[in-house]
Motif scaffolding. Sequence first.
Motif, PDB file in Angstrom:
ATOM      1  N   LYS A  40      31.819  -4.150  66.736  1.00  0.00           N
ATOM      2  CA  LYS A  40      30.735  -3.223  66.390  1.00  0.00           C
ATOM      3  C   LYS A  40      30.698  -3.005  64.872  1.00  0.00           C
ATOM      4  CE  LYS A  40      29.333  -0.035  69.466  1.00  0.00           C
ATOM      5  NZ  LYS A  40      29.280   1.225  70.211  1.00  0.00           N
ATOM      6  N   ALA A 165      29.783   4.446  74.255  1.00  0.00           N
ATOM      7  CA  ALA A 165      29.254   3.689  75.392  1.00  0.00           C
ATOM      8  C   ALA A 165      27.948   2.977  75.047  1.00  0.00           C
ATOM      9  CB  ALA A 165      29.050   4.625  76.579  1.00  0.00           C
ATOM     10  N   SER A 166      27.598   2.897  73.760  1.00  0.00           N
ATOM     11  CA  SER A 166      26.367   2.181  73.411  1.00  0.00           C
ATOM     12  C   SER A 166      26.718   0.729  73.059  1.00  0.00           C
ATOM     13  CB  SER A 166      25.672   2.862  72.235  1.00  0.00           C
ATOM     14  OG  SER A 166      26.341   2.585  71.027  1.00  0.00           O
ATOM     15  N   TRP A 167      25.717  -0.122  73.067  1.00  0.00           N
ATOM     16  CA  TRP A 167      25.917  -1.550  72.756  1.00  0.00           C
ATOM     17  C   TRP A 167      27.157  -2.102  73.492  1.00  0.00           C
ATOM     18  CZ3 TRP A 167      23.704  -5.054  68.883  1.00  0.00           C
ATOM     19  CH2 TRP A 167      22.490  -4.593  68.382  1.00  0.00           C
ATOM     20  N   PRO A 168      27.193  -2.029  74.829  1.00  0.00           N
ATOM     21  CA  PRO A 168      28.401  -2.421  75.559  1.00  0.00           C
ATOM     22  C   PRO A 168      28.808  -3.871  75.332  1.00  0.00           C
ATOM     23  CG  PRO A 168      26.551  -2.048  77.066  1.00  0.00           C
ATOM     24  CD  PRO A 168      26.124  -1.557  75.717  1.00  0.00           C
ATOM     25  N   ARG A 169      27.862  -4.727  74.949  1.00  0.00           N
ATOM     26  CA  ARG A 169      28.252  -6.139  74.763  1.00  0.00           C
ATOM     27  C   ARG A 169      29.193  -6.324  73.569  1.00  0.00           C
ATOM     28  NH1 ARG A 169      22.900  -5.914  73.283  1.00  0.00           N
ATOM     29  NH2 ARG A 169      22.266  -6.783  71.282  1.00  0.00           N
ATOM     30  N   ASP A 173      32.300   0.223  76.305  1.00  0.00           N
ATOM     31  CA  ASP A 173      31.305   0.454  77.362  1.00  0.00           C
ATOM     32  C   ASP A 173      31.533   1.764  78.106  1.00  0.00           C
ATOM     33  OD1 ASP A 173      33.571  -0.114  78.774  1.00  0.00           O
ATOM     34  OD2 ASP A 173      32.821  -1.969  79.684  1.00  0.00           O
ATOM     35  N   SER A 175      33.662   2.546  80.155  1.00  0.00           N
ATOM     36  CA  SER A 175      34.086   2.396  81.554  1.00  0.00           C
ATOM     37  C   SER A 175      35.464   3.007  81.812  1.00  0.00           C
ATOM     38  CB  SER A 175      34.093   0.913  81.950  1.00  0.00           C
ATOM     39  OG  SER A 175      35.005   0.223  81.135  1.00  0.00           O
ATOM     40  N   ALA A 337      22.437   1.696  76.228  1.00  0.00           N
ATOM     41  CA  ALA A 337      22.871   0.362  75.787  1.00  0.00           C
ATOM     42  C   ALA A 337      22.163  -0.069  74.506  1.00  0.00           C
ATOM     43  CB  ALA A 337      22.626  -0.662  76.888  1.00  0.00           C
TER      44      ALA A 337
END
Length: 400
Positions: A40, A165-169, A173, A175, A337
């Motif tokens: 990120k 939890a944004s831009w999980p890729r 994420d 989780s 996301a």
Amino acid sequence: MTRSALIVGGGPAGLMAAETLAAAGAAVEVCEAMPTPGRKFLRAGIGGLNLTRDEDLDSFLGHYGAARAWIAPYLAAFGPGEARAWADGLGADTFTGSSRRVFPRAMKAAPLLRAWLARLSGLGVAFSPRCRWTGWDETGAPAFATPQGPARKAADAVVLALGGASWPRLGGDGSWTGLLAARGVAFSPWRPANCGFDVAWSDPFRDKFAGTPLPTATFSCCGRAVRGAAVITATGIEGGAVYALSAPLRDAIANGGTAELTLDLAPDRAEAALARALAAPRGAKSLSTHLARCGLGGVRGALLREIRRDAAALSPAALARLAKALPLTCLRPRPLAEAISSAGGVALTEVDGGLMLTALPGVFCAGEMLDWEAPTGGYLLTACLSLGRAAGAAAAARLG
Ligand SMILES: Cc1cc2nc3c(=O)[nH]c(=O)nc-3n(C[C@H](O)[C@H](O)[C@H](O)COP(=O)(O)OP(=O)(O)OC[C@H]3O[C@@H](n4cnc5c(N)ncnc54)[C@H](O)[C@@H]3O)c2cc1C
């Protein structure tokens, strides 16, 4: 005997915790779910890597909303000045751009991240990529999923720096919330922050203007005003000025169903002067041409007609009033996301002053995984570095 520390999450918060602990003499291992750390951070570099601001602490703190008092001691210990000095120490050669934004001269994150990882290696920090934290095993040791199968890693201290939890890729994420909730840690729900908003554009407006930048305007909502840029999108509106107002807009939508964003499309002209210009005889010219002559051409004029279908029938005074305070109804924030950052996460009441979870002694939290939010553009990264440093220092103190 050297005490050991495990850092879970290789973003800026985790890497800063690793640096602080390793500099204090701990044996440090960074476990990162992705194949490489700092994804990120690297993505933030695509926008030039706005690392921090050339701003005094009091004004800097004004951007942390409800978390201001909580975050103040961390940013007082390591704030905008320290973040800049730290980056310069890694060869970033920072400069102050417009609006007091501080960037590395390379305008990207990769050289800074490379230098940082080299410094960490020099301090003896070990990296375990593709190593996803999955909770604790029956002995209480942190457990991981790795390409070689499940693994456990014992350590004297653990710093969790798992991101929002944004831009999980890019790795984070959110989780992991269930893992901490099962241990009695309280959370605020994840919400998008620094995000765009949906607006019910008409089909012709969307078809013609999706992707069009809006010339500098002043955006207001909930008693706050921001001058800056935005872009019309197929679903609504986004961009720096909208992101800066996204927290109050999002919260107003949560309370009232929709929220109004007011646009001053002619921020450098007084309403009376605009009305005088609009009152000039239009002759056989179309409204679009007339608006363009008055500085309201293109997407600005189209927006006026999109919001007031009867714009052509309005008096010059009413049209000027509309251009100076155009009401845009925002229906909902864009999904988490797509947001640059997230609000929510581990409740701030769950950690002590050293960012250790009171429910889990020896486990510290840092970065965006904690429940604070701020506008993008330096405020996020500076706080993540600062909280990583604070968690690392407190963990080092605990290790003695
Ligand atoms: C497009 C974009 C542009 C941005 N631009 C800016 C900017 O200009 N200025 C600014 O201040 N901020 C910016 N940001 C925000 C900034 O990048 C983040 O706030 C910051 O990276 C958060 O740092 P962090 O260390 O808390 O989390 P992250 O950087 O998200 O790092 C968390 C790490 O934890 C890992 N992880 C998650 N779960 C597990 C697990 N179970 N086990 C092991 N590892 C795990 C993730 O893979 C990730 O590498 C931008 C963000 C985006 C998406």
